[in-house]
Design an enzyme around this catalytic site. Structure first.
Site, PDB file in Angstrom:
ATOM      1  CB  THR A 237      80.797  26.491  54.519  1.00 21.97           C
ATOM      2  OG1 THR A 237      81.437  25.590  55.424  1.00 21.97           O
ATOM      3  CG2 THR A 237      79.729  25.771  53.727  1.00 21.97           C
ATOM      4  NE  ARG A 239      85.584  35.174  55.443  1.00 20.79           N
ATOM      5  CZ  ARG A 239      84.462  34.965  56.146  1.00 20.79           C
ATOM      6  NH1 ARG A 239      83.687  33.922  55.860  1.00 20.79           N
ATOM      7  NH2 ARG A 239      84.102  35.800  57.092  1.00 20.79           N
ATOM      8  CD  GLU A 268      82.559  35.251  48.819  1.00 24.40           C
ATOM      9  OE1 GLU A 268      81.923  36.097  49.470  1.00 24.40           O
ATOM     10  OE2 GLU A 268      82.864  34.131  49.256  1.00 24.40           O
ATOM     11  CG  HIS A 285      79.743  34.197  51.860  1.00 23.90           C
ATOM     12  ND1 HIS A 285      80.982  34.815  51.861  1.00 23.90           N
ATOM     13  CD2 HIS A 285      79.596  33.698  53.122  1.00 23.90           C
ATOM     14  CE1 HIS A 285      81.541  34.696  53.054  1.00 23.90           C
ATOM     15  NE2 HIS A 285      80.709  34.025  53.843  1.00 23.90           N
TER      16      HIS A 285
HETATM   17  C1  DGY Z   1      81.028  34.688  58.844  1.00 24.16           C
HETATM   18  O1  DGY Z   1      80.327  34.981  59.817  1.00 24.16           O
HETATM   19  O2  DGY Z   1      82.246  34.788  58.855  1.00 24.16           O
HETATM   20  C2  DGY Z   1      80.334  34.136  57.637  1.00 24.16           C
HETATM   21  O3  DGY Z   1      81.121  33.957  56.550  1.00 24.16           O
HETATM   22  C3  DGY Z   1      79.065  34.882  57.345  1.00 24.16           C
HETATM   23  O4  DGY Z   1      78.190  34.274  58.204  1.00 24.16           O
END
Ligand code: DGY
Length: 326
Positions: A237, A239, A268, A285
């Site tokens: 979750t 990058r 992406e 995302h």
């Molecule tokens: C961020 O804030 O960096 C997330 O990837 C999007 O919430």
């Protein structure tokens, strides 16, 4: 003196607009599709403020084209889309939205971990298909999460929020981080430090919570997947480019790991076709995507911009030194 002119690449939410509109004259991007970089260049050239999303690249070329710009407020905690060094050089303050999305993103990482391990997406598709003939002993057997070893890479705010949830699942928590966490944090989270290779070798679930930078790009590559258990899962979750996606596809095809649950991708919105397989759960995302959290993120960005134009220090500056060089 009139209100400061600001361009927002998104219409934002009501609370954020109310904060901004009191001090600034804001041009909001109103079309449903994201603006192209040419459209951002065009609109920002006479503006003093820019509110942008992580899909907007803010490089030196854009800053050069917008000589009046004083602040770039990213509506995200990650800011790999913003060239902060160039902002500083040009006296432009850069801000992000730390803190407000930690719990929501940690929740989502857990949702992904549960979904991949318990085959929820496959089960959902089957339940909808009309083909289900009834309960059977060996149907959709997945993997237990509770009691397993959880390896967390990156023990910042989100990594810690993710780790905290493991207690209820009686998991053995390992972590790796550039800096070892203070003892009281390790105790609170019941988390043990491991070097990266040891963490990969011992963990049943490996979850990524690092920012994207030159050290973390391609952090999980082919040799790293080789170190993992063939029964292990990867959750990302953070990058996309933290994982070498081609190496991940190869590891999945070769059975080097059991599966992956991904919210972020290397390029992406392009998704490597090799990831479209039953042992991969994917999301577009959406880790921080709750109404509450996204509204807070937008409001935070708005506060940063409004503060600067009121002559105050924006609360979430990434480069406070830009104020001196301005
Ligand atoms: C961020 O804030 O960096 C997330 O990837 C999007 O919430």
């Amino acid at each position: 003196m009139g209100k400061a002119k600001v361009f927002s690449t998104h219409p934002l939410f009501e609370e954020a607009r109310a904060i901004l509109d009191a001090d600034c004259e804001v041009e909001y991007w109103a079309r449903p599709e994201r603006p192209t970089s040419q459209e951002v260049f065009q609109r920002v050239k006479d503006k003093e403020g820019l509110i942008c999303l992580l899909t907007d690249r803010v490089g030196d070329d854009l800053l050069r084209a917008a000589p009046k710009l004083r602040i770039v407020a990213n509506v995200a905690v990650g800011y790999d889309n913003v060239d902060v060094a160039s902002c500083t050089k040009r006296g432009v303050v850069a801000t992000n939205t730390p803190g407000v999305l930690d719990e929501t993103t940690a929740d989502f990482a857990w949702a992904l971990m549960m979904a991949i391990s318990r085959r929820l997406v496959e089960g959902d598709a089957y339940a909808r298909s009309g083909n289900w003939k009834g309960w059977n002993l060996d149907q959709f057997c997945g993997t237990d999460v509770w009691g397993k070893t959880l390896g967390i890479i990156g023990l910042g705010r989100i990594g810690r929020a993710f780790a905290r949830r493991a207690a209820g699942f009686k998991m053995h928590v390992l972590y790796n981080s550039t800096k070892r966490a203070p003892e009281e944090i390790e105790r609170e989270l019941n988390a043990e430090y491991r070097d990266l290779n040891a963490l990969l070798a011992e963990s049943d679930f490996v979850s990524l919570h690092v920012p994207l930078n030159s050290e973390t790009r391609g952090l999980l590559d082919a040799p790293k997947f080789f170190r993992m258990k063939p029964t292990a899962f990867v959750i990302n979750t953070a990058r996309g480019p933290v994982i070498d996606e081609a190496a991940l596809v190869h590891a999945l095809e070769a059975g080097k790991i059991a599966g992956a649950a991904l919210d972020v991708f290397e390029q992406e919105p392009f998704i490597h076709p090799g990831l479209k397989r039953p042992n991969v759960v994917m999301a577009p995302h959406m880790g921080s995507a709750s109404v509450e959290t996204r509204s807070k993120m937008a409001a935070m960005a708005a506060h940063n911009v409004a503060a600067l134009f009121r002559g105050q220090r924006p609360p979430n500056m990434l480069n406070p030194e830009a104020l001196q060089s301005a």
